[in-house]
Design an enzyme around this catalytic site. Structure first.
Site, PDB file in Angstrom:
ATOM      1  N   LYS A   1       4.126   9.016   8.931  1.00 28.84           N
ATOM      2  CA  LYS A   1       3.781   8.421  10.201  1.00 28.84           C
ATOM      3  C   LYS A   1       4.884   8.919  11.169  1.00 28.84           C
ATOM      4  O   LYS A   1       4.849  10.177  11.518  1.00 28.84           O
ATOM      5  CB  LYS A   1       3.858   6.829   9.901  1.00 28.84           C
TER       6      LYS A   1
ATOM      7  N   TYR B   1       0.743  -1.054   0.018  1.00 27.93           N
ATOM      8  CA  TYR B   1       0.061  -0.036   0.068  1.00 27.93           C
ATOM      9  C   TYR B   1       0.878   1.207  -0.057  1.00 27.93           C
ATOM     10  O   TYR B   1       1.662   1.408   0.630  1.00 27.93           O
ATOM     11  CB  TYR B   1      -1.024  -0.125   1.319  1.00 27.93           C
TER      12      TYR B   1
ATOM     13  N   ASP C   1       9.563   2.631  -0.333  1.00 32.11           N
ATOM     14  CA  ASP C   1       8.294   3.308   0.608  1.00 32.11           C
ATOM     15  C   ASP C   1       8.647   3.209   2.210  1.00 32.11           C
ATOM     16  O   ASP C   1       8.114   1.883   2.289  1.00 32.11           O
ATOM     17  CB  ASP C   1       6.860   2.933  -0.017  1.00 32.11           C
TER      18      ASP C   1
HETATM   19  C1  PLP Z   1       0.441   4.630   5.653  1.00 34.24           C
HETATM   20  C2  PLP Z   1       0.987   4.312   4.544  1.00 34.24           C
HETATM   21  C3  PLP Z   1       0.929   5.263   3.309  1.00 34.24           C
HETATM   22  C4  PLP Z   1       0.107   6.233   3.251  1.00 34.24           C
HETATM   23  O1  PLP Z   1       0.539   7.375   4.108  1.00 34.24           O
HETATM   24  P1  PLP Z   1      -0.922   8.419   4.780  1.00 34.24           P
HETATM   25  O2  PLP Z   1      -0.158   9.445   5.449  1.00 34.24           O
HETATM   26  O3  PLP Z   1      -1.957   7.582   5.115  1.00 34.24           O
HETATM   27  O4  PLP Z   1      -1.313   8.992   3.251  1.00 34.24           O
HETATM   28  C5  PLP Z   1       1.924   5.009   2.190  1.00 34.24           C
HETATM   29  N1  PLP Z   1       2.851   4.037   2.344  1.00 34.24           N
HETATM   30  C6  PLP Z   1       2.994   3.410   3.328  1.00 34.24           C
HETATM   31  C7  PLP Z   1       3.684   2.060   3.185  1.00 34.24           C
HETATM   32  C8  PLP Z   1       2.017   3.529   4.384  1.00 34.24           C
HETATM   33  O5  PLP Z   1       2.135   2.420   5.691  1.00 34.24           O
END
Ligand code: PLP
Length: 430
Positions: free
Chosen positions: A269, A146, A241
Site C-alpha cells: 500500500k 486479512y 503485517d
Molecule cells: C491489503 C492487505 C494485504 C494484501 O495486500 P495486496 O497488495 O492487496 O496483495 C495484506 N495484509 C494486509 C493487512 C492488508 O491490508
C-alpha cells in the site's frame, strides 16, 4: 439516482462479460452493499471523479496507499521521470537502495528488506522465510485478519473474504489449511493454550497490529505483550503485517505507535505510493536466509521496479519531510466526533472505532474486539448508509468490514461536508 451513473452501468455490464464479477479484485465488487460499482475516470487530492462526471470525497484512497491524496504533483513527476528513463531492467537500480534505506530508517525493527510487487507477495514470502528458517510448519493467524490471498492465510480471513462470506476458498487444500491455526483476535488465553499445545511446531504467528480488515479493531496491550513473549519463548517468528498500517498510523507504522518489536514486517500500500509494490523485512539474522544470500527462495521479474520505487521514495520522503500525522489525527478526530454525534442525533445505534487516520462506524452497540463481535453488525443498515452517502457525494468503504482512511489532502471543509452528508444519510435510514 442511478440515472446519474449511466456510463458506470454500461461499462460495468461490459466488464462482467470480460472479467469474473466485472472486477480485478473482489474488494471492489460491492458485494457487501449490493448494486453496481462506480467506475472512475480520475482523481485529484481528496476528490474522485467517476466516468459520468460525478464527484465524491474519497475515504478509500485506493484502500490505503493514497495517504497524500490523489495525483500529488511531486509523486506524479517522480513517476514520469522514472518511466522516461526505463520502465524495467530486471537488474539492480539505484532507486531500490533509496527505498530500502528509507524503509530501514523508518521502521525500527527492520534491518534488511526485500522488495516485492504486492502485500500478498510480502506475506507469502515472509511466511516461507519463517518456515524455512525454523524448519517448522504450523502458523497461527487471527480470525478476521486479512493477509492477502496466500493459500495458507485464506482461512477465516477478513476484507472481501469476510464481506463475501467465504472464509475458506475452494482451491485451498485441506493440507494447506491444516497447517494454519485460527484464533480469535485479542484472546490471550486462546493464544497461551495454542502455544502449550503446538509450541515446538509453530513456525510463525502473523497478525495485523491494528486490524483494518474486519472494520477497525484495536489490539489490547495484554494481547500484544502475549504475542511477543510467547513467540520469543517458543522460537516462533512474529510477523507483523503492516501492509495497511505501515506509514499510516505513524511514519514507523503501528509498531512505532504501539511499541511492538516483531521479527518480520510485511508492507504494501503506502510504501508503493499507489504503484504495485510490497516489501518484507526484519532482523538481519532472519533476512540473511533469503535467496541468494541464503536458501529460502524468493524472486520476481518486476520486483524493485524503478517506476514503483520512484513513487514509493517520493511518498516516503514527503511523509518524512512534511509529516502529516498530527494533522491527520486532528482531521480524523473531528470526523469521528461528527459521525458519533450525527448517529446519536438520528437515533441510530453505532459505535465508532478509530486509531489515527483509520476508522470504522460499526452499526451495532459494540465494543468490537474480534471477528465474532464484528460479525454482529447490521450490515444491511450499513449498506443503506453507504448508498445514501454516495448520493451525497461521499465515497465510504463498500463494506462494513473495511476501515476508512483520511488523507492529508482532505480539507477541513471536506470533513465538515462529510459530517453533514452523514447526518442526512443517517436520518434517511433511521
Ligand atoms: C491489503 C492487505 C494485504 C494484501 O495486500 P495486496 O497488495 O492487496 O496483495 C495484506 N495484509 C494486509 C493487512 C492488508 O491490508
Amino acid at each position: 439516482m442511478q440515472s446519474r451513473r449511466v456510463q458506470s452501468h454500461k461499462l460495468f455490464e461490459r466488464a462482467k462479460e470480460l472479467m469474473p464479477g466485472g472486477v480485478n479484485s473482489a474488494a471492489r465488487a460491492f458485494g457487501g452493499v449490493g448494486g453496481t460499482p462506480i467506475v472512475f475516470e480520475s482523481a485529484q487530492g481528496s476528490t474522485l471523479v467517476d466516468v459520468d462526471g460525478n464527484r465524491y470525497i474519497d475515504y478509500i484512497g485506493s484502500w490505503g496507499p493514497m495517504i497524500l491524496g490523489h495525483s500529488h504533483p511531486v509523486i506524479v513527476e517522480a513517476v514520469q521521470e522514472a518511466a522516461a528513463k526505463g520502465m524495467s531492467f530486471g537488474a539492480p537500480t539505484p532507486g531500490e537502495n533509496d527505498l530500502a534505506e528509507l524503509i530501514i530508517e523508518a521502521v525500527p525493527s527492520v534491518e534488511m528488506v526485500r522488495l516485492v510487487n504486492s502485500g500478498t507477495e510480502a506475506t507469502m514470502s515472509a511466511l516461507r522465510l519463517a518456515r524455512g528458517v525454523t524448519g517448522r510448519e504450523k502458523v497461527i493467524k487471527f480470525a478476521g485478519n486479512y493477509h492477502g490471498h496466500v493459500d495458507a492465510l485464506l482461512v477465516a480471513a477478513g476484507s472481501s473474504a469476510a464481506t463475501l462470506g467465504v472464509p475458506n476458498s475452494p482451491g485451498v487444500t485441506a493440507g494447506t489449511a491444516g497447517d494454519t491455526i485460527v484464533l480469535p483476535y485479542n484472546d490471550v488465553a486462546a493464544l497461551e493454550q495454542s502455544f502449550q499445545e503446538h509450541g515446538p511446531s509453530l513456525a510463525a504467528v502473523i497478525f495485523e497490529p491494528v486490524v483494518g480488515n474486519m472494520g477497525l479493531v484495536e489490539p489490547t496491550d495484554a494481547f500484544l505483550n502475549a504475542l511477543r513473549s510467547l513467540t520469543r519463548e517458543a522460537g516462533t517468528v512474529l510477523i507483523c503485517d503492516e501492509v495497511m498500517t505501515g506509514f499510516r498510523l505513524a511514519y514507523g507504522g503501528a509498531q512505532e505507535r504501539l511499541g511492538i518489536d516483531p521479527d518480520l514486517t510485511t508492507m504494501g500500500k503506502i510504501v508503493g505510493g499507489g504503484l504495485p509494490l510490497g516489501a518484507f523485512g526484519g532482523k538481519r539474522e532472519l533476512m540473511k536466509h533469503v535467496l541468494p544470500a541464503g536458501k529460502v527462495f524468493q524472486a520476481g521479474t518486476l520486483s524493485g521496479n524503478p517506476v514503483a520505487t520512484a513513487a514509493g521514495c517520493a511518498t516516503l520522503r514527503l511523509l518524512k519531510s512534511d509529516s502529516p500525522y498530527a494533522r491527520l489525527e486532528k482531521l480524523a478526530e473531528r470526523l469521528a466526533t461528527g459521525l458519533i454525534t450525527a448517529a446519536s442525533d438520528a437515533g441510530v445505534t453505532t459505535v465508532l472505532q478509530r486509531v489515527g487516520s483509520m476508522m470504522t462506524l460499526f452499526f451495532q452497540a459494540g465494543p468490537v474486539t474480534d471477528w465474532e463481535s464484528a460479525a454482529r453488525s447490521d450490515t444491511a443498515l450499513y449498506a443503506k448508509f453507504f448508498w445514501e452517502l454516495i448520493e451525497r457525494g461521499v465515497y465510504f468503504p463498500c463494506s462494513q468490514f473495511e476501515a476508512l482512511f483520511v488523507s492529508a489532502a482532505h480539507s477541513e471543509d471536506d470533513i465538515e461536508a462529510t459530517i453533514e452528508a452523514a447526518r442526512e444519510a443517517l436520518r434517511a435510514i433511521a
